[in-house]
Motif scaffolding. Structure first.
Motif, mmCIF file in Angstrom:
data_model
loop_
_atom_site.group_PDB
_atom_site.id
_atom_site.type_symbol
_atom_site.label_atom_id
_atom_site.label_comp_id
_atom_site.label_asym_id
_atom_site.label_seq_id
_atom_site.Cartn_x
_atom_site.Cartn_y
_atom_site.Cartn_z
ATOM 1 N N TYR A 48 90.380 32.296 20.999
ATOM 2 C CA TYR A 48 91.252 31.138 21.210
ATOM 3 C C TYR A 48 92.350 31.483 22.202
ATOM 4 N N VAL B 190 89.496 27.026 22.487
ATOM 5 C CA VAL B 190 88.403 27.968 22.231
ATOM 6 C C VAL B 190 87.709 28.290 23.549
ATOM 7 N N ILE C 176 81.392 25.335 17.074
ATOM 8 C CA ILE C 176 82.825 25.286 16.774
ATOM 9 C C ILE C 176 83.353 23.872 16.975
ATOM 10 N N PRO D 280 83.045 25.505 10.327
ATOM 11 C CA PRO D 280 82.188 25.284 11.496
ATOM 12 C C PRO D 280 81.584 23.884 11.517
ATOM 13 N N ASP E 47 86.067 31.683 11.773
ATOM 14 C CA ASP E 47 85.960 30.239 11.580
ATOM 15 C C ASP E 47 85.298 29.942 10.233
ATOM 16 N N TRP F 170 93.302 23.172 16.514
ATOM 17 C CA TRP F 170 93.317 24.319 15.605
ATOM 18 C C TRP F 170 92.914 23.819 14.236
ATOM 19 N N SER F 171 92.419 24.705 13.403
ATOM 20 C CA SER F 171 92.032 24.348 12.044
ATOM 21 C C SER F 171 92.701 25.296 11.058
ATOM 22 N N TRP G 56 90.700 28.342 10.408
ATOM 23 C CA TRP G 56 90.519 29.375 11.432
ATOM 24 C C TRP G 56 91.500 30.500 11.120
#
Length: 254
Positions: free
Chosen positions: A205, A211, A166, A193, A190, A171-172, A175
């Motif tokens: 999370y 995470v 990860i 990755p 996710d 944050w993405s 996600w």
């Protein structure tokens, strides 16, 4: 003798594989009197059943896993069973993917096609399995926070986690939260990755620590492990009617 010791002996008698017995029996210091018998029965049933093996759960489809989980909810947590939503519609699924700007993994879509969320905490930590509207809302909330920070990498911020699969980011946008507890904890899929991770892997999370758990290389693995643990006796219903996971038991505990 403590009840936990008795359960350990039961597991030994029920299986020639002591390692598997240790995996399936849990500490039960926090189990309330009204469900101690339920817990013992679940453990014994798992250890003596030829069908409830880890491999069997891994080989079940998402739909079959949901059926197993529904049966358990009906028996031990009817409120959770009654809260399960209807299947997601084609239009709702299209809306979800459009709003998120992604193509969702097939195993997660298969889950939504069985139940589009549930209004009751279905997972540990009071995690609610969200319907598509709440998934969009939770994702948008995190994207707003991300925008306030400036970027997912956030120069000068420390978002390092313990999981090489990860990315070390706040944050993405890739996600996808599919559970939430209302207090900043969520499970997410996710789609972004690292080079050693898998697209579609599942993590946990926390808004304070980032995470904090790696839960599976895909949604199916996460879900099959959860259903297996349910039937393994790793969960019981606490006095508030929520799932409670027990601490791990080893022979050294006695």
């Amino acid at each position: 003798m403590k009840l936990s010791g008795l359960l350990f002996i039961i597991a030994q008698l029920a299986s020639e594989n002591i390692i598997e017995a240790c995996k399936c029996v849990e500490r039960n210091d926090d189990i309330k009197p009204y469900n101690i018998i339920q817990y013992a029965n679940d453990v014994f049933s798992f250890m003596t059943s030829n069908s409830n093996t880890s491999a069997d759960f891994e080989n079940l489809s998402i739909k079959e896993l949901w059926k197993s989980l529904e049966n358990w909810y009906q028996e031990y947590c009817p409120d959770a069973y009654k809260s399960l939503g209807p299947p997601i519609t084609t239009e709702e699924l299209q809306e979800l993917e459009t709003e998120l700007g992604v193509r969702l993994p097939a195993d997660y879509k298969e889950s939504l096609l069985v139940h589009n969320g549930g209004g009751y905490p279905l997972f540990e930590f009071s995690e609610c399995y969200m319907d598509h509207k709440n998934v969009i809302g939770e994702w948008e909330l995190m994207m707003d926070v991300l925008e306030d920070i400036g970027s997912d990498d956030c120069d000068g911020c420390d978002f390092e986690n313990d999981f090489p699969e990860i990315r070390d980011v706040f944050w993405s946008s890739k996600w996808i939260p599919f559970t939430a507890d209302g207090g900043g904890q969520s499970f997410f899929i996710d789609l972004d990755p690292t080079s050693v991770g898998n697209v579609g892997q599942v993590g946990s999370y926390d808004h304070e620590s980032g995470v904090d758990m790696f839960l599976g290389k895909n949604f199916h693995e996460f879900f099959s492990n959860y259903v297996r643990d349910i039937y393994c006796g790793k969960y019981s219903i606490d006095e508030w009617g929520y799932l409670s996971k027990h601490r791990f038991l080893t022979p050294e505990s006695f």
